[in-house]
Design an enzyme around this catalytic site. Structure first.
Site, PDB file in Angstrom:
ATOM      1  N   LYS A 172      -4.873   4.695 -10.289  1.00 33.93           N
ATOM      2  CA  LYS A 172      -5.601   4.189  -9.117  1.00 33.93           C
ATOM      3  C   LYS A 172      -7.101   4.334  -9.341  1.00 33.93           C
ATOM      4  O   LYS A 172      -7.538   5.227 -10.077  1.00 33.93           O
ATOM      5  CB  LYS A 172      -5.233   5.036  -7.886  1.00 33.93           C
ATOM      6  CG  LYS A 172      -3.844   4.799  -7.342  1.00 33.93           C
ATOM      7  CD  LYS A 172      -3.625   5.681  -6.112  1.00 33.93           C
ATOM      8  CE  LYS A 172      -2.232   5.505  -5.551  1.00 33.93           C
ATOM      9  NZ  LYS A 172      -1.981   4.185  -4.961  1.00 33.93           N
ATOM     10  N   ARG A 197       9.204   3.756  -4.486  1.00 29.36           N
ATOM     11  CA  ARG A 197      10.498   3.068  -4.407  1.00 29.36           C
ATOM     12  C   ARG A 197      11.455   3.571  -5.494  1.00 29.36           C
ATOM     13  O   ARG A 197      12.669   3.530  -5.309  1.00 29.36           O
ATOM     14  CB  ARG A 197      10.273   1.546  -4.481  1.00 29.36           C
ATOM     15  CG  ARG A 197       9.685   1.048  -5.754  1.00 29.36           C
ATOM     16  CD  ARG A 197       9.087  -0.350  -5.614  1.00 29.36           C
ATOM     17  NE  ARG A 197       7.777  -0.317  -4.961  1.00 29.36           N
ATOM     18  CZ  ARG A 197       7.035  -1.392  -4.699  1.00 29.36           C
ATOM     19  NH1 ARG A 197       7.473  -2.597  -5.014  1.00 29.36           N
ATOM     20  NH2 ARG A 197       5.850  -1.278  -4.119  1.00 29.36           N
TER      21      ARG A 197
HETATM   22  N1  BES Z   1       1.342   5.732  -2.226  1.00 27.61           N
HETATM   23  C1  BES Z   1       1.032   4.382  -2.424  1.00 27.61           C
HETATM   24  C2  BES Z   1       0.931   3.577  -1.132  1.00 27.61           C
HETATM   25  C3  BES Z   1      -0.115   3.969  -0.131  1.00 27.61           C
HETATM   26  C4  BES Z   1      -1.226   3.185   0.054  1.00 27.61           C
HETATM   27  C5  BES Z   1       0.051   5.068   0.687  1.00 27.61           C
HETATM   28  C6  BES Z   1      -2.170   3.511   1.000  1.00 27.61           C
HETATM   29  C7  BES Z   1      -0.896   5.400   1.635  1.00 27.61           C
HETATM   30  C8  BES Z   1      -2.003   4.607   1.787  1.00 27.61           C
HETATM   31  C9  BES Z   1       2.089   3.719  -3.301  1.00 27.61           C
HETATM   32  O1  BES Z   1       2.725   4.529  -4.201  1.00 27.61           O
HETATM   33  C10 BES Z   1       1.399   2.646  -4.084  1.00 27.61           C
HETATM   34  O2  BES Z   1       0.505   2.964  -4.807  1.00 27.61           O
HETATM   35  N2  BES Z   1       1.817   1.404  -3.894  1.00 27.61           N
HETATM   36  C11 BES Z   1       1.231   0.301  -4.551  1.00 27.61           C
HETATM   37  C12 BES Z   1       2.335  -0.631  -4.974  1.00 27.61           C
HETATM   38  C13 BES Z   1       1.881  -1.727  -5.894  1.00 27.61           C
HETATM   39  C14 BES Z   1       1.493  -1.164  -7.230  1.00 27.61           C
HETATM   40  C15 BES Z   1       3.006  -2.728  -6.029  1.00 27.61           C
HETATM   41  C16 BES Z   1       0.282  -0.399  -3.587  1.00 27.61           C
HETATM   42  O3  BES Z   1       0.589  -0.458  -2.393  1.00 27.61           O
HETATM   43  O4  BES Z   1      -0.767  -0.827  -4.012  1.00 27.61           O
HETATM   44 ZN    ZN Z   2       1.729   4.740  -6.074  1.00 28.68          ZN
END
Ligand code: BES
Ligand code: ZN
Ligand code: ZN
Length: 510
Positions: free
Chosen positions: A289, A363
């Protein structure tokens, strides 16, 4: 906070602070506010009269007026707490009003707060008369106990401003008020327990520590609890969960909490599986990230914390069902041993997954958690997860997302929201979205084919593992952390989903 229910006349109740609720009776938008107390006690009305007629206090939601040495009352102070327009009065506003009263006391170093039970007779007619005494009492305790918390435990300049005593003062003995009060105490404690877990930073609350906290709660509440780690994940062939976990020096935790009803459940009674995403820190892994805002990812275990809190309340409220809480906890880290984009994983169910983005880790852990819950005999599944940024884009920070493969289970959950006061909005996960996660080389991929409908793509992935079992998925990414303070709550963890999950389970006995 010590919580008490007292059946007494609020006017003669001795307390440092007595709070009474007020609403605005004005119906016309342009009419001047017409604040009125939800109370019919003569001496309380007299004490508040000047403030109510002054025009200064409009009874808006979260608005307060503090009166010292109110004539004719035993209380040292009278706090008027606005709940907004009379026509909008709801249990949720009463809950917020109770939180507002407690939070108003804190900066004033008032340690003990009493709230007068609102009197529906005070309103000409309308919604207040329809609010149940049980749910009103419950909402008040929940709001007060929730409002008391502040998440400043790691600040060395912290001043302890805790309100350590709360009393709900109701005029006449009422079994309805008593039962609502007792339930509220249990539910609010569970929600605050969840919030305290979510507040912990990733260096302190590792998966192992989350397991130990869950175990301690279970020991205290009388639940069976097993905490497994790497070996068990491999033994169970949890290839999706293990893939996420193996990139961290911190071992994962598979937490299994079991509640058995003291009365034998009916032969066809549901067995509930409460499955939580417990990523104690989500760096994104190899698909790392951006640095900006990454610190927020300590709350990527809010779904797990919600299930642990809900299990505590279930142990105390004793619904006539078996309930199993399954928490999949790991850290998502980039490392020499971390899983990579392009990897193909075999989940516990036997289905294969092409990893496209290691940041879609939630997931993966849930896939094995949901399947495992089914092998333990669960007939009804619910999961909670801070799963997608896309859900935050879709619904903002007001509503969390609901997805389901079963309209009946989903309707039960939506019904539970009336009691819990939490806001969720259903989004689709019908089979026409299955293409989103279609992979050329495995049974599915762990992201959508593009960024459109990302919350649904994630739900479609989970649905593969729920199969035919009735299942409700809660995406709480936008609502698990309160970025803004409100008169009724602090900055920080919200404890979203705890109240609704408890109510969803209980609704099956109605
Ligand atoms: N933990 C994150 C989602 C999240 C985003 C939680 C904002 C709390 C606040 C999750 O694991 C994630 O990073 N999801 C990605 C998925 C994508 C790579 C398909 C996302 O939402 O960007
Ligand atoms: Zn994530
Ligand atoms: Zn995550």
């Amino acid at each position: 906070m010590d919580t008490k229910l007292s059946f007494a006349n609020a006017a003669v109740f001795t307390t440092p602070l007595l709070a009474v609720f007020a609403v605005d009776l004005a119906t016309d938008k342009n009419a001047p506010p017409q604040p009125a107390l939800l109370n019919t006690e003569g001496s309380i009305l007299s004490a508040a009269r000047a403030a109510l007629t002054s025009g200064e206090f409009k009874a808006g939601l979260g608005e307060i007026a503090l009166l010292h040495a109110p004539a004719g009352l035993a209380a040292e102070r009278l706090l008027l707490v606005g709940l907004g327009k009379a026509k909008d009065l709801s249990l949720d506003r009463i809950r917020k009003g109770a939180g507002t009263a407690v939070r108003a006391a804190k900066p004033r170093s008032i340690r003990s707060v009493a709230i007068a039970f609102p009197d529906a007779q005070a309103l000409p007619d309308g919604p207040a008369t329809e609010l149940s005494a049980t749910l009103t009492a419950r909402a008040i305790v929940e709001g007060a106990v929730f409002g008391q918390e502040d998440y400043d435990t790691y600040r060395s300049d912290r001043k302890d401003l805790s309100v350590n005593s709360f009393t709900l003062v109701a005029p006449e003995p009422s079994p309805e008020i008593k039962s609502g009060f007792d339930e509220g105490v249990v539910v609010a404690a569970a929600q605050n327990f969840t919030r305290a877990l979510v507040n912990e930073p990733g260096n302190i609350l590792t998966p192992t520590v989350l397991g130990a906290r869950a175990k301690a709660m279970c020991d205290e509440a009388g639940l069976k609890c097993e905490v497994h780690s790497s070996d068990k994940l491999q033994e169970l062939k949890m290839g999706a969960f293990w893939a996420v976990a193996k990139g961290s020096a911190e071992p994962p935790a598979l937490i299994v909490m079991t509640y058995e009803s003291p009365t034998a459940p009916a032969a066809d009674a549901p067995v509930f599986g409460l499955v939580g995403k417990g990523i104690t820190f989500d760096t994104g892994g190899i698909s790392i990230k951006p640095a900006d805002g990454m610190e927020k990812m300590k709350y990527d275990m809010a779904g797990a914390a919600a299930m642990i809190g809900a299990m505590q309340a279930i142990a105390r409220l004793k619904p006539p069902f078996k309930v199993i809480g399954v928490v999949c906890s790991a850290e998502n880290m980039p490392d020499g041993r971390a899983y990579k984009p392009g990897d193909v994983l075999t989940a516990m169910s036997g289905k294969t997954i092409e990893v496209v983005n290691t940041d879609a880790e939630g997931r993966l852990v849930l896939a094995d958690g949901l399947h495992y819950a089914k092998t333990l005999g669960c007939t009804h599944l619910i999961d909670a997860a801070t799963l997608t940024g896309a859900c935050v884009v879709a619904l903002g920070m007001i509503n969390a997302g609901i997805f389901s493969n079963d309209d009946a289970a989903c309707a039960k959950f939506e019904g539970a929201l009336a009691t819990s006061g939490e806001k969720f909005w259903r989004l689709p996960c019908t089979d026409d979205y299955r293409d989103h996660i279609k992979s050329e080389i495995a049974d599915m991929m762990n992201t959508g084919k593009n960024r459109y409908g990302g919350a649904t793509s994630a739900a479609m992935f989970l649905k593969e593992f729920a199969g035919d079992t009735p299942w409700v998925h809660l995406d709480i990414a936008g609502c698990a952390w309160n970025e803004e303070k409100k008169p009724w709550h602090a900055y920080g963890p919200s404890g979203i989903a705890v109240r609704s999950i408890i109510e969803w389970v209980r609704s099956y006995s109605a």
